[in-house]
Design a protein around this motif. Structure first.
Motif, PDB file in Angstrom:
ATOM      1  N   LYS A 108       0.838  -1.205   0.000  1.00 43.71           N
ATOM      2  CA  LYS A 108       0.000   0.000   0.000  1.00 43.71           C
ATOM      3  C   LYS A 108       0.866   1.246   0.000  1.00 43.71           C
ATOM      4  N   ARG A 128      -0.543   8.607  12.461  1.00 48.22           N
ATOM      5  CA  ARG A 128      -1.937   8.141  12.411  1.00 48.22           C
ATOM      6  C   ARG A 128      -2.733   8.700  13.591  1.00 48.22           C
ATOM      7  N   ARG A 132      -5.884  10.430  11.894  1.00 46.22           N
ATOM      8  CA  ARG A 132      -7.178   9.726  11.939  1.00 46.22           C
ATOM      9  C   ARG A 132      -8.254  10.609  12.594  1.00 46.22           C
ATOM     10  N   THR A 321     -15.641  -2.626  -3.787  1.00 50.10           N
ATOM     11  CA  THR A 321     -14.735  -1.729  -4.525  1.00 50.10           C
ATOM     12  C   THR A 321     -13.327  -1.763  -3.916  1.00 50.10           C
ATOM     13  N   ARG A 327      -3.057  -5.907   5.619  1.00 51.89           N
ATOM     14  CA  ARG A 327      -2.435  -5.506   6.873  1.00 51.89           C
ATOM     15  C   ARG A 327      -1.041  -6.112   6.900  1.00 51.89           C
ATOM     16  N   PHE A 384     -16.485  -1.717   3.986  1.00 51.85           N
ATOM     17  CA  PHE A 384     -15.815  -0.501   4.467  1.00 51.85           C
ATOM     18  C   PHE A 384     -14.721  -0.842   5.479  1.00 51.85           C
ATOM     19  N   CYS A 391     -13.316   2.633   7.280  1.00 53.90           N
ATOM     20  CA  CYS A 391     -13.455   3.813   6.421  1.00 53.90           C
ATOM     21  C   CYS A 391     -14.150   4.974   7.172  1.00 53.90           C
ATOM     22  N   SER A 397     -20.155   8.859   2.071  1.00 56.13           N
ATOM     23  CA  SER A 397     -20.232   8.136   0.823  1.00 56.13           C
ATOM     24  C   SER A 397     -21.651   7.585   0.580  1.00 56.13           C
TER      25      SER A 397
END
Ligand code: HEM
Length: 441
Positions: A108, A128, A132, A321, A327, A384, A391, A397
């Motif tokens: 990622k 993070r 976050r 999606t 991880r 999600f 998410c 969304s």
């Protein structure tokens, strides 16, 4: 945990080299071919024609049948992976983010570094902890309706008729015209009306995302990224009232948060709901009972549209999606009587968990209702993701998608060429959003 303790424990059950090769060629390769960060429509069409996603599902099912619930070690040279094969294990891994299972996995980071090196998704633990909460505060993660919902819904209500008019003139609604209208709406929500026609911004991001598909195999385009960041900055500094940019401008941010560089992920992520909306329009056009309930909900008014949201969630179950949630173990982790070694990549292949006929009576059917009945994540339904890195944009969304869907359903678009899709037969493993067409009602 100490090295001596680690060596006294067993490692994970292991797939053979042949099985690992089958997984890499039959599951990973088609995913890479379709494009992980920016989909390639011709490759998605090919995958649909060759039934590659169904074959991928069978490969993972066979691994589970042979080896049990896992996690199953795939001995990829230099970078071993643990494949998650049970809903319960998926929930445990996702609950343990970012330590000991970080979302900032090697792959990622290699991909997203092309356009969002400071995005929360690939941030280390310290950053993070700052980023976050900022993401959650701006996107209002817990709220089904963002406090700017009245403005955002008005934007959808303005863009949908323009799209419908265009479709009527052309005699069809197809992906290209839908996507164009979707992005106009998305830029207005993010940055305000001034950004409505800034297609260049979205195009720049698409070019960076296309590079990101190649991860570390493609050099980073620093000049393009600088130009993209500058353009983004102009829209954000304007802080147009009634936009996400305005909310950002008012939000305190501690040093290290880097607000601007959180935004590329939001823009990138607005691609997924576009595809989910278009596919749900197709499902509701081929499932009369669900369509009748959706129309009832739309007629009764109200901005939250829980049934339409459940329809979208089930579309995301059927065709996630984000098909792979990755991880990586930051340390040796005790896992029952086994050890997941530090550095091991963790693969949660959502289509397998989402369509597991052994657990889910609705596996291959369109079934919105379970989403209205509690917490389906427990049963491994994770479109999600789940846990602390779930998410943060899910409600925003679903709100934009359900509003757009309602606007299009009210105008009576009917899908064309989907005779094979309906309530009386299993739904296919691939449904390319790019190939869908509707005729004006
Ligand atoms: C169909 C719509 C969407 C789906 C299915 C979706 C799905 C996901 C998933 C599965 C993840 C976790 C990825 C991982 O752990 O590797 C994620 C993360 C994230 N999503 Fe979404 N997303 C959607 C839309 C959005 C939107 C519209 C936004 C923002 C406006 C957004 C913002 C984010 C952010 C910031 C993260 C990173 C969270 C973190 O690392 O803590 N998403 N999304």
């Amino acid at each position: 945990m100490s090295a001596s303790r680690a060596s006294a424990r067993l490692s994970l059950p292991r797939a053979s080299l042949r099985e690992t090769f089958a997984f890499l060629s039959g599951v990973v390769l088609p995913l890479l071919g379709k494009g992980v960060i920016l989909r390639r429509p011709p490759a998605v069409a090919l995958a649909q024609r060759l039934n590659l996603d169904k074959r991928a599902l069978r490969i993972v099912q066979r691994l589970r049948d042979r080896h049990g619930p896992g996690p199953l070690l795939l001995p990829v040279p230099l970078h071993p992976y643990a494949l998650i094969l049970s809903a319960e294990h998926a929930a445990r891994i996702l609950a343990a983010s970012p330590t000991p299972f970080t979302p900032a996995s090697d792959e990622k980071r290699a991909a997203l570094n092309h356009f969002e090196p400071h995005g929360v998704l690939i941030s280390g633990e310290r950053e993070r902890a700052l980023r976050r909460p900022f993401n959650e505060a701006v996107l209002e993660t817990p709220n089904p309706l963002h406090h700017l919902a009245p403005r955002f819904l008005a934007v959808v209500e303005e863009e949908a008729p323009a799209l419908a008019k265009e479709a009527e003139a052309a005699g069809k609604l197809d992906w290209d015209s839908f996507a164009m209208a979707w992005w106009r709406m998305a830029r207005r929500v993010m940055f305000g009306d001034e950004a409505r026609d800034d297609h260049a911004l979205t195009d720049m991001l698409s070019r960076l995302r296309a590079d990101a598909n190649w991860a570390f195999l493609f050099p980073r385009r620093r000049r393009l990224r600088r130009r993209f960041d500058e353009r983004l900055g102009v829209h954000l500094v304007r802080a147009e009232p009634g936009s996400i940019a305005e909310v950002m401008a008012r939000m305190p941010a501690r040093p290290g948060t880097d607000p601007l560089h959180q935004v590329p992920q939001w823009l990138f992520a607005l691609d997924g709901p576009a595809r989910a909306t278009f596919r749900t329009l197709a499902l509701l056009g081929t499932h009369p009972a669900q369509r009748a309930r959706a129309m009832e909900e739309i007629a009764s008014g109200g901005p939250e549209l829980p049934y339409l949201r459940a329809c979208l969630l089930d579309t995301l179950r059927l065709w996630p999606t984000t098909p792979v949630i990755l991880r990586q173990a930051t340390e040796d982790v005790d896992w029952e009587d086994r050890t997941i070694a530090r550095g091991t990549g963790i693969i949660i292949y959502a289509p397998f968990l989402h369509r597991d006929a052994e657990r889910l009576p609705q596996a291959d059917r369109f079934a919105p209702d379970p989403w209205l009945e509690g917490t389906p994540e427990r049963a491994g339904l994770v479109p999600f993701s789940d846990g602390p890195a779930r998410c943060p944009g899910r409600h925003l969304s679903l709100m934009l998608s359900s509003a757009m869907l309602a606007a299009l359903l009210r105008r009576g678009f009917v899908p064309k060429g989907l005779e094979g899709i309906g309530p009386d037969r299993p739904l296919p493993a691939t449904l390319s959003a790019y190939g869908l067409r509707f005729s004006p009602g």
